[in-house]
Design an enzyme around this catalytic site. Structure first.
Site, short mmCIF file in Angstrom:
data_model
loop_
_atom_site.label_atom_id
_atom_site.label_comp_id
_atom_site.label_asym_id
_atom_site.label_seq_id
_atom_site.Cartn_x
_atom_site.Cartn_y
_atom_site.Cartn_z
N GLU A 245 0.88 -1.17 0.00
CA GLU A 245 0.00 0.00 0.00
C GLU A 245 0.92 1.21 0.00
O GLU A 245 1.63 1.48 0.96
CB GLU A 245 -0.91 -0.02 1.24
CG GLU A 245 -2.08 0.94 1.12
CD GLU A 245 -1.78 2.31 1.70
OE1 GLU A 245 -1.37 3.18 0.90
OE2 GLU A 245 -1.96 2.51 2.89
N CYS A 279 -2.90 8.92 3.33
CA CYS A 279 -2.72 8.37 1.98
C CYS A 279 -4.02 8.36 1.19
O CYS A 279 -4.01 8.45 -0.03
CB CYS A 279 -2.13 6.97 2.05
SG CYS A 279 -3.14 5.79 2.97
#
Length: 508
Positions: A245, A279
Site C-alpha cells: 500500500e 494516503c
C-alpha cells in the site's frame, strides 16, 4: 524485540532515540534490531504459528476479542503513545485507536465464516468428485508499517493476519516504534499462553530489509512506491509474496448539483486532517465550472479558520517527518511558478511555519494548477489541496484517472445514483460518495489500490484471504463410468465420452 519472551533475548548494543515532532523532546529509546534478532523473532513466531493455527477457530476468536478488550481499556495509553510519536492531537489519536478496535472486532468475528472449508460444484466431467476449497494460514507474516497512522494502518495487516491463523513479526516505522512495542505488549498480556504470536522489531531501513530476507511467508508493506520497490526486490529473491500500500493522489469530484457546504467541509477535513498526511485523503479536487468559484470560497473560509501549531486548540499537529515540509514547499512553489493561484497560504507561509519546535504547516489552497505540475502528479502529503475547474463530470473522471496513483477518491453529487455511477468509472480502489474516507470505518470493505498505489488488499474478506493459501480438495465418491485419467480405459470408451461432452457443450 518486544513479544512475550523479549527479556530472554539478548539486546543489541545500538539504540536510537525517538523525538516528538511537535517539541523535539525525546519520547523513547529503542534498540536497533539486526538480522540475528529478526531471525530469532521469526523463529519464535514459527513456533507460535503452529500452535495458533491448530486452535479451533472459536478459540482464536476468543483470544483476539480478549486482546481487543485490553486495547479498549488502554485507549488513552495507546493514544498517548501515538500522539507523542506523531505529534497529532490526542483526539485524533483516540479516533485512530477506535477505528482499529472496529476492524479487529470484525476480523476476529468473521474469520471462521470467511475462511472455513466450503463446497463447490464439480461439474459434469467430475460429477463423481466431491470438491471443496479451504484457506490455510501462510505461517509467519512480516508487517512493515508507516508513521502517519502507526496503529490503524498496520493493524489492517496484523489483525487480519492473526485472525487468519498466522503469527506476525512487526517492524514499525523508526519514527513510531513505541506504538508497535506497546501493541505487542498488550497482546502478550491478553494472550500470555501464545508467546511469540506478535513480536515487534525496531530499527530503520536495515531492520525492514532483514525482515524481508528472513524467510517470512509474506510481507505486508505500507510506505512510498520507491521503498516498496526496494523491499519487493528483496522479496523477489526468495519469491516471498508481497502486499504493498503505497499512498495516493486522491481526487474529489464535485458535480454541479452537489451540496457545496458538505463538499467544502469534507474537502477541508480530507486535505488537512493529520496535517494532510493521509494516503487516502484529498489532494486534488475537480469541480464543475459553475460551482468552482463558490466551492473555492467555502473551502478557503473553512481552511482559513483552522488552527495549526503548538497551541491548545490546534486541529492538527506538525509534519511528523520534518523533511516532508520541503516536499510540500516544492510542490506549492512549482505550482505557483506554473501559473496556479494561491487562494490561501503560499510557499512563504510554509517556510515561516518551520522552527526548532516542529514543522507546523498552515493550510494551503490552490486553484487552476496545471495538470502536469508536481502538486497534481506527485503525492504531496501535507495540508495542501488543489481545486481545478472542469467542464463536466466526464472531464473530472478523465483527469482523476490520469494519475499513476489509484488508491482512493470521493464524489459529491446530490443524485446518489449518479454519484455512484461516477464512482464506478474511477480507477480508485475505494470511493466514497458524499463523504470522504467513508470506507475507512467499514471493516467489511477491502482497501488497497493499483499502479503507484501498490497492489493487494487489506480489510474485509479479501483482507483475511490475503494472508492465507487456498487449498482445493477433491474426494472421489464413486468410480466414474469412463475413467479418463487411466491408461487402461479402452480407446472406444474414451472416444464416446469425448463425443458426449462435445455434444453437451454444443447444445447447452
Amino acid at each position: 524485540m518486544t513479544g512475550t519472551d523479549q527479556d530472554a533475548a539478548p539486546r543489541p548494543a545500538d539504540t536510537f532515540t525517538v523525538r516528538s515532532p511537535a517539541t523535539g523532546d525525546p519520547v523513547g529509546e529503542h534498540p536497533v534490531h539486526g538480522p540475528e534478532e529478526v531471525a530469532r523473532a521469526v523463529e519464535r513466531a514459527r513456533t507460535a504459528a503452529a500452535g495458533w493455527a491448530a486452535l479451533p477457530a472459536a478459540h482464536r476468536r476468543a483470544h483476539l476479542l480478549r486482546w481487543k478488550h485490553t486495547l479498549a481499556s488502554s485507549v488513552d495509553t495507546v493514544a498517548g503513545t501515538i500522539a507523542a510519536e506523531t505529534g497529532k492531537p490526542h483526539g485524533d489519536a483516540v479516533l485512530e485507536v477506535v477505528l482499529t478496535l472496529e476492524h479487529l472486532n470484525w476480523a476476529a468475528r468473521n474469520a471462521d465464516r470467511v475462511l472455513r472449508r466450503r463446497r463447490v460444484r464439480s461439474g459434469l466431467l467430475a460429477a463423481n468428485q466431491r470438491s471443496s476449497v479451504a484457506h490455510r494460514p501462510l505461517g509467519v507474516i512480516g508487517v512493515i508499517g508507516p508513521w502517519n497512522y502507526p496503529l490503524y494502518t498496520p493493524m489492517g495487516s496484523i489483525g487480519y493476519a492473526l485472525a487468519a491463523g498466522n503469527a506476525v513479526v512487526f517492524k514499525p516505522s523508526e519514527h513510531t516504534p513505541g506504538t508497535g512495542v506497546l501493541l505487542a505488549e498488550l497482546l502478550a498480556s491478553a494472550v500470555p499462553e501464545h508467546a511469540g504470536l506478535l513480536t515487534t522489531v525496531t530499527g530503520a531501513a536495515a531492520t525492514g530489509e532483514a525482515l524481508a530476507r528472513s524467510g517470512v511467508d509474506k510481507v505486508a508493506f505500507t510506505g512510498s512506491p520507491g521503498t516498496a520497490r526496494k523491499v519487493m526486490a528483496v522479496c523477489a529473491r526468495s519469491l516471498t509474496p508481497f502486499l504493498a500500500e503505497c499512498g495516493g493522489k486522491d481526487a474529489t469530484i464535485v458535480t454541479a448539483d452537489a451540496d457545496l457546504d458538505a463538499a467544502a467541509d469534507a474537502v477541508v477535513w480530507g486535505a488537512m486532517s493529520n496535517a494532510g498526511q493521509t494516503c487516502a485523503g484529498v489532494e486534488r479536487v475537480y469541480a464543475v465550472r459553475e460551482v468552482h468559484a463558490p466551492l473555492c470560497r467555502k473551502v478557503v473560509e473553512r481552511a482559513g479558520a483552522l488552527r495549526a501549531g503548538p497551541v491548545p486548540d490546534a486541529v492538527y499537529g506538525p509534519m511528523t517527518m520534518p523533511a516532508q515540509t520541503a516536499v510540500v514547499r516544492r510542490h506549492v512553489e512549482q505550482a505557483l511558478a506554473d501559473g496556479a493561484r494561491a487562494l490561501l497560504g503560499d510557499a512563504a507561509s510554509i517556510s515561516a511555519s518551520s522552527s526548532a519546535s516542529g514543522s507546523f504547516v498552515t493550510p494551503v489552497v490552490l486553484a487552476d494548477v496545471p495538470e502536469d505540475s508536481p502538486a497534481m502528479t506527485e503525492e504531496t502529503f501535507g495540508p495542501v489541496v488543489a481545486i481545478n475547474a472542469v467542464e463536466s463530470a466526464d472531464e473530472a473522471v478523465r483527469r482523476a484517472n490520469a494519475s499513476p496513483y489509484a488508491l482512493a477518491a470521493s464524489v459529491f453529487c446530490r443524485d446518489r445514483r449518479a454519484g455512484a455511477a461516477i464512482a464506478a468509472r474511477l480507477r480508485a480502489g475505494a470511493v466514497s460518495v458524499n463523504s470522504v474516507l467513508g470506507f475507512a470505518g467499514v471493516p467489511a470493505l477491502p482497501f488497497g489500490g493499483s499502479g503507484e498505489s501498490g497492489f493487494g488488499r487489506i480489510h474485509g474478506a479479501d483482507g483475511l484471504r490475503a494472508f492465507t493459501a487456498p487449498q482445493s480438495v477433491t474426494v472421489q465418491r464413486f468410480a466414474p463410468p469412463v475413467n479418463l485419467t487411466s491408461f487402461s480405459t479402452p480407446a472406444a470408451a474414451r472416444e464416446r465420452a469425448v463425443a458426449a461432452a462435445k455434444w453437451l457443450h454444443l447444445h447447452r
